[in-house]
Enzyme design. Structure first.
Site, PDB file in Angstrom:
ATOM      1  N   ASP A   1      38.526  36.079  34.943  1.00  0.00           N
ATOM      2  CA  ASP A   1      39.975  36.305  34.964  1.00  0.00           C
ATOM      3  C   ASP A   1      40.710  35.050  34.494  1.00  0.00           C
ATOM      4  OD1 ASP A   1      42.420  37.453  35.413  1.00  0.00           O
ATOM      5  OD2 ASP A   1      42.174  37.734  37.561  1.00  0.00           O
ATOM      6  N   ASP A   2      41.541  35.214  33.466  1.00  0.00           N
ATOM      7  CA  ASP A   2      42.341  34.101  32.921  1.00  0.00           C
ATOM      8  C   ASP A   2      41.476  32.927  32.480  1.00  0.00           C
ATOM      9  OD1 ASP A   2      44.505  35.668  33.529  1.00  0.00           O
ATOM     10  OD2 ASP A   2      45.510  34.224  34.808  1.00  0.00           O
TER      11      ASP A   2
ATOM     12  N   CYS B   1      46.268  41.200  32.235  1.00  0.00           N
ATOM     13  CA  CYS B   1      45.181  41.812  33.010  1.00  0.00           C
ATOM     14  C   CYS B   1      44.992  43.321  32.876  1.00  0.00           C
ATOM     15  CB  CYS B   1      45.371  41.488  34.492  1.00  0.00           C
ATOM     16  SG  CYS B   1      45.321  39.731  34.883  1.00  0.00           S
TER      17      CYS B   1
ATOM     18  N   ARG C   1      41.807  45.455  31.092  1.00  0.00           N
ATOM     19  CA  ARG C   1      40.780  46.104  31.907  1.00  0.00           C
ATOM     20  C   ARG C   1      40.663  47.588  31.590  1.00  0.00           C
ATOM     21  NH1 ARG C   1      39.685  42.410  36.218  1.00  0.00           N
ATOM     22  NH2 ARG C   1      40.816  40.524  35.618  1.00  0.00           N
TER      23      ARG C   1
ATOM     24  N   LYS D   1      37.992  42.409  41.391  1.00  0.00           N
ATOM     25  CA  LYS D   1      39.374  42.768  41.062  1.00  0.00           C
ATOM     26  C   LYS D   1      39.427  44.046  40.224  1.00  0.00           C
ATOM     27  CE  LYS D   1      43.289  40.977  38.362  1.00  0.00           C
ATOM     28  NZ  LYS D   1      43.829  39.803  37.641  1.00  0.00           N
TER      29      LYS D   1
ATOM     30  N   HIS E   1      42.650  46.244  39.632  1.00  0.00           N
ATOM     31  CA  HIS E   1      43.921  46.105  38.909  1.00  0.00           C
ATOM     32  C   HIS E   1      44.210  47.235  37.929  1.00  0.00           C
ATOM     33  CE1 HIS E   1      47.019  42.790  37.724  1.00  0.00           C
ATOM     34  NE2 HIS E   1      47.554  43.852  38.308  1.00  0.00           N
TER      35      HIS E   1
ATOM     36  N   SER F   1      45.570  41.812  41.429  1.00  0.00           N
ATOM     37  CA  SER F   1      45.440  40.361  41.314  1.00  0.00           C
ATOM     38  C   SER F   1      45.729  39.689  42.652  1.00  0.00           C
ATOM     39  CB  SER F   1      46.415  39.841  40.251  1.00  0.00           C
ATOM     40  OG  SER F   1      46.150  38.498  39.953  1.00  0.00           O
TER      41      SER F   1
ATOM     42  N   HIS G   1      41.687  32.945  37.992  1.00  0.00           N
ATOM     43  CA  HIS G   1      43.125  33.221  38.095  1.00  0.00           C
ATOM     44  C   HIS G   1      43.757  32.356  39.188  1.00  0.00           C
ATOM     45  CE1 HIS G   1      46.867  35.495  38.502  1.00  0.00           C
ATOM     46  NE2 HIS G   1      46.508  36.291  37.504  1.00  0.00           N
TER      47      HIS G   1
ATOM     48  N   ASP H   1      39.115  38.557  30.647  1.00  0.00           N
ATOM     49  CA  ASP H   1      40.153  39.567  30.408  1.00  0.00           C
ATOM     50  C   ASP H   1      41.259  39.123  29.471  1.00  0.00           C
ATOM     51  OD1 ASP H   1      41.377  37.790  32.193  1.00  0.00           O
ATOM     52  OD2 ASP H   1      42.353  39.367  33.351  1.00  0.00           O
ATOM     53  N   ASN H   2      41.561  37.841  29.445  1.00  0.00           N
ATOM     54  CA  ASN H   2      42.591  37.321  28.547  1.00  0.00           C
ATOM     55  C   ASN H   2      42.553  35.804  28.607  1.00  0.00           C
ATOM     56  OD1 ASN H   2      44.469  38.639  31.111  1.00  0.00           O
ATOM     57  ND2 ASN H   2      44.546  36.432  30.820  1.00  0.00           N
TER      58      ASN H   2
ATOM     59  N   LYS I   1      47.440  32.831  27.493  1.00  0.00           N
ATOM     60  CA  LYS I   1      47.778  34.102  28.116  1.00  0.00           C
ATOM     61  C   LYS I   1      49.191  34.558  27.742  1.00  0.00           C
ATOM     62  CE  LYS I   1      47.993  36.329  32.693  1.00  0.00           C
ATOM     63  NZ  LYS I   1      47.668  36.188  34.125  1.00  0.00           N
TER      64      LYS I   1
END
Length: 506
Positions: free
Chosen positions: A31-32, A71, A75, A125, A127, A152, A231, A283-284, A304
């Site tokens: 994540d992130d 996010c 996903r 996660k 989301h 998140s 994240h 994810d990003n 991001k």
């Protein structure tokens, strides 16, 4: 001699049977995490020995993309093989009180594999929505079991929670005016607020037990581990806190890597590692606004929230001992391609819908060429009016629109954080092979033929795109926020202590 022939024949039959057994799948999703955050992708002080092992003994992608710089839409595309615009997971992300979620008529990887007898689980996660009475939870989308926070972990007040032992409070305030984040098991709230210091241990134990049980039952399995790391706010348990030279972000990354290590160890101990495809990506891009507490995009521009490379190009690794030869591939690939690839390897029929992903098995197993020549970059809030902001065709990328994001606040590059929407006619054009940082616009007439080709590809794609009804535009209802005490008022203070299990649990 006859005995030797029998032994050789038995070995051949055994090998053929082993190959005929459908592989299991482990999908790791950070994540992130930025393109430059891992040691195996060049970061000098990140300690990620297990991910580095995957990279050293697996296939490392240099040109792997996700479909959104935030996010929820990213996903949705990962799990369905379809751009988020088709499923309606736009604009932005889902919240605890969101009425919408990933539509149940979308086919997820889990649902596709269950049709072939796979056992499925998700830990981490989600989301992609909760909805009324858990309408959109993973257990309604093809997963047999779920342990995790359904959105998140910053989507709830965190300033009074402990992120690092012994009593270091979380850095910052996260979202206010909503319930504290719940830890859910299947459709029940197990704990609220979630205990960050013990969270990753619980995830690791759940993942390893799931693999062990699946192997004991002699069936193929699919484990999806979308981590909360890295994240904001970063957190880590006692085994990792203060252990990284990179500070809190590095500790969180180490903890994620530690769970990856325990999953790999379990695959080895249960004897299935040679018949399991492990795929890792994120994810990003990173939240540059967090400075040293955020991630690093490496050579890539911005992070991001943007459609620059730093927002949507991600580290990716495929690992399958005996089937995937170690090395590096420059083949173009996307998170959209994971569903059709898993389907091919599992012998599952693809869903009867417009898919945007392509099969990657030629890349993975033969180090061959990609079936993909294009990447389409959607912004946080896509619309039919503006459509895609950028297109990559082969090594070239054309920006039709650019816009910065708060997430990517960067004093060294105002393009990253400027919220002013800029239209480019003619489009900005970059050769990403020679200029991955998108510094040098190819603005001479000699590149007109490339721009014409990209424009033709863009028009063809846009003609095929049918925007689904926006699930996020359905709005929010505070009554949908998951709370361990039914009908509690006010919501933010009703869940400040650990839940007690009761018949009222959702």
């Amino acid at each position: 001699m006859a005995l030797m022939c029998v032994i050789a024949l038995f070995a051949l039959i055994t090998a053929q049977c082993a190959r005929a057994t459908p592989p299991s799948f482990v999908l790791l999703f950070a994540d992130d995490l930025g393109y430059g955050d891992l040691g195996c992708f060049g970061h000098p002080s990140s300690l990620t020995p297990n991910l580095d092992r995957l990279a050293a003994h697996g296939l490392r992608f240099t040109d792997f993309y996700v479909t959104s710089p935030v996010c929820s839409p990213s996903r949705a595309a990962l799990l369905t093989g379809r751009y988020q615009t088709r499923s309606g997971i736009y604009p932005g992300v889902l919240y605890p009180a969101s009425k919408g979620g990933l539509p149940l008529n979308e086919t997820t990887i889990a649902e596709l594999l269950k049709s072939k007898g796979y056992t499925t689980a998700i830990v981490g996660k989600w989301h992609l929505g909760i909805g009324l009475n858990g309408t959109y939870l993973p257990t309604r989308q093809g997963f047999d079991n779920y342990l995790g926070i359904p959105y998140s972990h910053d989507q709830g007040p965190c300033q009074n929670l402990t992120c690092f032992p012994p009593d270091v409070k979380c850095y910052g305030f996260c979202d206010q005016g909503v319930v504290t984040v719940p830890l859910m098991f299947n459709e029940n709230i197990k704990q609220q607020p979630a205990d960050f210091l013990q969270l990753e241990k619980a995830y690791s134990e759940f993942a390893t037990q799931f693999i062990t049980d699946a192997v004991r039952n002699n069936g193929p399995f699919f484990l999806y581990y979308p981590s909360h790391h890295t994240h904001y706010p970063q957190y880590a348990g006692a085994d990792y806190a203060g252990k990284s030279p990179r500070g809190p972000f590095g500790d969180a990354l180490m903890e994620f890597d530690g769970t990856v290590g325990k999953i790999l160890q379990t695959l080895e101990e249960t004897g299935v590692i040679n018949n399991t495809l492990v795929f890792f990506t994120g994810d990003n891009g990173p939240e540059l606004m967090r400075k040293s507490r955020g991630g690093n995009a490496g050579l890539m521009k911005c992070g991001k929230g943007t459609t620059y490379e730093g927002g949507m190009r991600e580290p990716a690794i495929a690992y399958w001992p005996g089937s995937i030869q170690p090395g590096v591939t420059h083949a173009l690939a996307s998170s959209l391609d994971i569903l059709p690839t898993f389907a091919k390897l599992a012998g599952a029929a693809l869903p009867d819908v417009q898919l945007d992903g392509v099969d990657m098995t030629n890349i993975l197993l033969n180090r061959g060429a990609s079936e993909r020549q294009t990447i389409f970059y959607y912004p946080i809030a896509p619309s039919e009016k503006y459509s895609v902001f950028a297109v990559r065709w082969k090594n070239f990328k054309a920006h039709y629109y650019t816009q910065g994001a708060i997430h990517s606040e960067n004093p060294q590059d105002s393009n990253c954080s400027s919220l002013f929407l800029k239209r480019h006619d003619p489009p900005l054009l970059y050769n990403l092979e020679a200029d991955p940082s998108e510094n040098y616009n190819l603005n001479s007439t000699e590149w007109d033929s490339v721009l014409k080709q990209i424009q033709a590809v863009k028009e063809q794609f846009e003609a095929s795109m049918v925007f689904g009804e926006s699930e996020i535009a359905k709005g929010r209802d505070s009554a949908l926020e998951p709370c361990c005490i039914p009908n509690c008022t006010p919501k933010p203070t009703c869940c400040l202590s650990t839940c007690k299990r009761s018949k009222h649990e959702r």
